[in-house]
Write an enzyme that holds these catalytic residues in place. Sequence first.
Site, PDB file in Angstrom:
ATOM      1  N   LYS A  13       0.833  -1.220   0.000  1.00  0.00           N
ATOM      2  CA  LYS A  13       0.000   0.000   0.000  1.00  0.00           C
ATOM      3  C   LYS A  13       0.861   1.262   0.000  1.00  0.00           C
ATOM      4  O   LYS A  13       0.652   2.183  -0.789  1.00  0.00           O
ATOM      5  CB  LYS A  13      -0.933   0.019   1.231  1.00  0.00           C
ATOM      6  CG  LYS A  13      -1.818  -1.204   1.346  1.00  0.00           C
ATOM      7  CD  LYS A  13      -2.687  -1.155   2.587  1.00  0.00           C
ATOM      8  CE  LYS A  13      -1.919  -1.182   3.901  1.00  0.00           C
ATOM      9  NZ  LYS A  13      -1.163  -2.441   4.137  1.00  0.00           N
ATOM     10  N   ARG A  89      -9.063   0.815   9.463  1.00  0.00           N
ATOM     11  CA  ARG A  89      -8.721  -0.600   9.629  1.00  0.00           C
ATOM     12  C   ARG A  89      -9.863  -1.379  10.255  1.00  0.00           C
ATOM     13  O   ARG A  89      -9.769  -2.603  10.370  1.00  0.00           O
ATOM     14  CB  ARG A  89      -7.493  -0.732  10.540  1.00  0.00           C
ATOM     15  CG  ARG A  89      -6.167  -0.760   9.786  1.00  0.00           C
ATOM     16  CD  ARG A  89      -5.094  -0.760  10.831  1.00  0.00           C
ATOM     17  NE  ARG A  89      -3.851  -1.374  10.500  1.00  0.00           N
ATOM     18  CZ  ARG A  89      -2.827  -0.756   9.925  1.00  0.00           C
ATOM     19  NH1 ARG A  89      -2.936   0.468   9.482  1.00  0.00           N
ATOM     20  NH2 ARG A  89      -1.681  -1.386   9.771  1.00  0.00           N
ATOM     21  N   ARG A 128      11.775  -6.374   4.442  1.00  0.00           N
ATOM     22  CA  ARG A 128      11.502  -4.942   4.219  1.00  0.00           C
ATOM     23  C   ARG A 128      12.521  -4.077   4.954  1.00  0.00           C
ATOM     24  O   ARG A 128      12.905  -4.349   6.090  1.00  0.00           O
ATOM     25  CB  ARG A 128      10.096  -4.590   4.711  1.00  0.00           C
ATOM     26  CG  ARG A 128       9.829  -3.074   4.672  1.00  0.00           C
ATOM     27  CD  ARG A 128       8.377  -2.733   4.699  1.00  0.00           C
ATOM     28  NE  ARG A 128       7.752  -2.990   5.985  1.00  0.00           N
ATOM     29  CZ  ARG A 128       6.459  -2.709   6.252  1.00  0.00           C
ATOM     30  NH1 ARG A 128       5.686  -2.188   5.297  1.00  0.00           N
ATOM     31  NH2 ARG A 128       5.948  -2.972   7.431  1.00  0.00           N
ATOM     32  N   ARG A 161      11.957  -2.399  10.658  1.00  0.00           N
ATOM     33  CA  ARG A 161      10.980  -2.061  11.694  1.00  0.00           C
ATOM     34  C   ARG A 161      10.885  -3.189  12.710  1.00  0.00           C
ATOM     35  O   ARG A 161      10.830  -4.359  12.323  1.00  0.00           O
ATOM     36  CB  ARG A 161       9.603  -1.809  11.057  1.00  0.00           C
ATOM     37  CG  ARG A 161       9.443  -0.404  10.529  1.00  0.00           C
ATOM     38  CD  ARG A 161       8.192  -0.212   9.705  1.00  0.00           C
ATOM     39  NE  ARG A 161       6.965  -0.740  10.299  1.00  0.00           N
ATOM     40  CZ  ARG A 161       5.764  -0.663   9.715  1.00  0.00           C
ATOM     41  NH1 ARG A 161       5.645  -0.077   8.533  1.00  0.00           N
ATOM     42  NH2 ARG A 161       4.703  -1.163  10.296  1.00  0.00           N
ATOM     43  N   ARG A 172       0.029  -8.902  14.097  1.00  0.00           N
ATOM     44  CA  ARG A 172      -0.541  -7.934  13.152  1.00  0.00           C
ATOM     45  C   ARG A 172      -1.489  -8.639  12.175  1.00  0.00           C
ATOM     46  O   ARG A 172      -2.532  -8.094  11.822  1.00  0.00           O
ATOM     47  CB  ARG A 172       0.589  -7.214  12.393  1.00  0.00           C
ATOM     48  CG  ARG A 172       1.361  -6.248  13.310  1.00  0.00           C
ATOM     49  CD  ARG A 172       2.662  -5.815  12.701  1.00  0.00           C
ATOM     50  NE  ARG A 172       2.501  -4.974  11.531  1.00  0.00           N
ATOM     51  CZ  ARG A 172       3.433  -4.819  10.598  1.00  0.00           C
ATOM     52  NH1 ARG A 172       4.587  -5.454  10.682  1.00  0.00           N
ATOM     53  NH2 ARG A 172       3.216  -4.025   9.575  1.00  0.00           N
TER      54      ARG A 172
HETATM   55  P1  ADP Z   1       2.408  -1.909   3.193  1.00  0.00           P
HETATM   56  O1  ADP Z   1       2.467  -0.413   3.147  1.00  0.00           O
HETATM   57  O2  ADP Z   1       1.160  -2.459   2.565  1.00  0.00           O
HETATM   58  O3  ADP Z   1       2.642  -2.498   4.565  1.00  0.00           O
HETATM   59  P2  ADP Z   1       4.935  -1.737   1.722  1.00  0.00           P
HETATM   60  O4  ADP Z   1       4.586  -0.797   0.610  1.00  0.00           O
HETATM   61  O5  ADP Z   1       5.754  -1.213   2.840  1.00  0.00           O
HETATM   62  O6  ADP Z   1       3.601  -2.470   2.286  1.00  0.00           O
HETATM   63  O7  ADP Z   1       5.656  -2.977   1.052  1.00  0.00           O
HETATM   64  C1  ADP Z   1       6.098  -4.093   1.846  1.00  0.00           C
HETATM   65  C2  ADP Z   1       7.364  -4.687   1.247  1.00  0.00           C
HETATM   66  O8  ADP Z   1       7.060  -5.301   0.011  1.00  0.00           O
HETATM   67  C3  ADP Z   1       8.475  -3.670   0.951  1.00  0.00           C
HETATM   68  O9  ADP Z   1       9.715  -4.306   1.223  1.00  0.00           O
HETATM   69  C4  ADP Z   1       8.309  -3.362  -0.546  1.00  0.00           C
HETATM   70  O10 ADP Z   1       9.554  -3.027  -1.132  1.00  0.00           O
HETATM   71  C5  ADP Z   1       7.786  -4.696  -1.068  1.00  0.00           C
HETATM   72  N1  ADP Z   1       6.807  -4.583  -2.155  1.00  0.00           N
HETATM   73  C6  ADP Z   1       5.824  -3.659  -2.282  1.00  0.00           C
HETATM   74  N2  ADP Z   1       5.071  -3.889  -3.391  1.00  0.00           N
HETATM   75  C7  ADP Z   1       5.592  -5.006  -3.952  1.00  0.00           C
HETATM   76  C8  ADP Z   1       5.255  -5.779  -5.132  1.00  0.00           C
HETATM   77  N3  ADP Z   1       4.214  -5.445  -5.915  1.00  0.00           N
HETATM   78  N4  ADP Z   1       6.008  -6.873  -5.409  1.00  0.00           N
HETATM   79  C9  ADP Z   1       7.038  -7.217  -4.605  1.00  0.00           C
HETATM   80  N5  ADP Z   1       7.405  -6.553  -3.501  1.00  0.00           N
HETATM   81  C10 ADP Z   1       6.698  -5.453  -3.182  1.00  0.00           C
HETATM   82  P1  AMP Z   2       1.425   0.191   9.351  1.00  0.00           P
HETATM   83  O1  AMP Z   2       2.524   1.196   9.176  1.00  0.00           O
HETATM   84  O2  AMP Z   2       0.213   0.480   8.539  1.00  0.00           O
HETATM   85  O3  AMP Z   2       1.924  -1.229   9.184  1.00  0.00           O
HETATM   86  O4  AMP Z   2       0.942   0.329  10.870  1.00  0.00           O
HETATM   87  C1  AMP Z   2       1.852   0.094  11.935  1.00  0.00           C
HETATM   88  C2  AMP Z   2       1.102   0.058  13.258  1.00  0.00           C
HETATM   89  O5  AMP Z   2       0.492   1.345  13.505  1.00  0.00           O
HETATM   90  C3  AMP Z   2      -0.062  -0.940  13.344  1.00  0.00           C
HETATM   91  O6  AMP Z   2       0.376  -2.246  13.685  1.00  0.00           O
HETATM   92  C4  AMP Z   2      -0.914  -0.303  14.441  1.00  0.00           C
HETATM   93  O7  AMP Z   2      -0.355  -0.521  15.728  1.00  0.00           O
HETATM   94  C5  AMP Z   2      -0.769   1.193  14.142  1.00  0.00           C
HETATM   95  N1  AMP Z   2      -1.823   1.688  13.214  1.00  0.00           N
HETATM   96  C6  AMP Z   2      -1.647   2.181  11.961  1.00  0.00           C
HETATM   97  N2  AMP Z   2      -2.812   2.555  11.412  1.00  0.00           N
HETATM   98  C7  AMP Z   2      -3.768   2.284  12.346  1.00  0.00           C
HETATM   99  C8  AMP Z   2      -5.183   2.415  12.378  1.00  0.00           C
HETATM  100  N3  AMP Z   2      -5.878   2.896  11.322  1.00  0.00           N
HETATM  101  N4  AMP Z   2      -5.839   2.035  13.498  1.00  0.00           N
HETATM  102  C9  AMP Z   2      -5.176   1.543  14.556  1.00  0.00           C
HETATM  103  N5  AMP Z   2      -3.844   1.372  14.598  1.00  0.00           N
HETATM  104  C10 AMP Z   2      -3.138   1.726  13.501  1.00  0.00           C
END
Ligand code: ADP
Ligand code: AMP
Length: 217
Positions: A13, A89, A128, A161, A172
């Site tokens: 995302k 969420r 990641r 992270r 999660r």
């Molecule tokens: P989210 O925001 O949904 O948690 P991220 O955008 O941080 O996910 O992406 C999670 C991991 O997957 C990162 O290491 C990113 O580089 C990788 N990634 C994102 N999109 C793709 C894709 N379409 N194919 C392969 N790897 C991806």
């Molecule tokens: P993310 O960066 O989206 O993976 O979120 C990291 C962490 O932030 C999650 O595991 C939650 O603890 C918190 N968080 C992010 N967005 C929300 C939300 N909309 N509602 C509640 N907790 C959230």
Amino acid sequence: MRSVFLGPPGAGKGTQARMIAADGTVLHLSTGDLLREEVNAGSALGLKAKRFMDDGKLVPDELVFEILFAKLGLGKGMARAFILDGFPRTRAQALELDRRLAAVGLPLVAVVNFVTSEDAAVARLSSRLVCRNCQAAYNARTARPARDGICDRCGGELYRRHDDDPDVVRVRFQEYRQKSAELVAYYQQSGLLRNVDAELPVAEVVRQLRQQVFAKK
Ligand code: ADP
Ligand code: AMP
């Protein structure tokens, strides 16, 4: 285009939202990024949120609402186009968002559901890397930066992270499984939901989004 990006952790995302927002015409707001900024700043809100985030649990709604709605600037001066990434969420968060947007006459236009298997998402999270400064995501296996450990965009330091550790990832995903079904059903009912196959390569996902959701009218 007022939109929401839904999907499990690691679905891509943030990666996609950054690409769509790169030209400056769309505001990208990730509640995860906003909360991590509060934690890093050591604010009162950040301190309260931190223990939930460290455990992989959702942060209480009132903290998330406070931070998100302040940034969104509901009313005059509100961005005409935005992507909410990782918010809502839960169905309760979706209802509150709808209520606030309806109050200013600017309802959501699209909800993008990033569809991916849990195995694929977990594999991505295991490698990641995230920029400490701008929070852009990289991947030690599949999307390495030009220089090891350094963000291509801003020169910031890359780190893993804590909540990408397997024990926290498990929690999660439990949270996601428990809460996402009714959220997806809610948006399906409202007719806004569009599924994208998030297991495709990054360039293919963004192509679909640009074609199907963010096409300039
Ligand atoms: P989210 O925001 O949904 O948690 P991220 O955008 O941080 O996910 O992406 C999670 C991991 O997957 C990162 O290491 C990113 O580089 C990788 N990634 C994102 N999109 C793709 C894709 N379409 N194919 C392969 N790897 C991806
Ligand atoms: P993310 O960066 O989206 O993976 O979120 C990291 C962490 O932030 C999650 O595991 C939650 O603890 C918190 N968080 C992010 N967005 C929300 C939300 N909309 N509602 C509640 N907790 C959230």
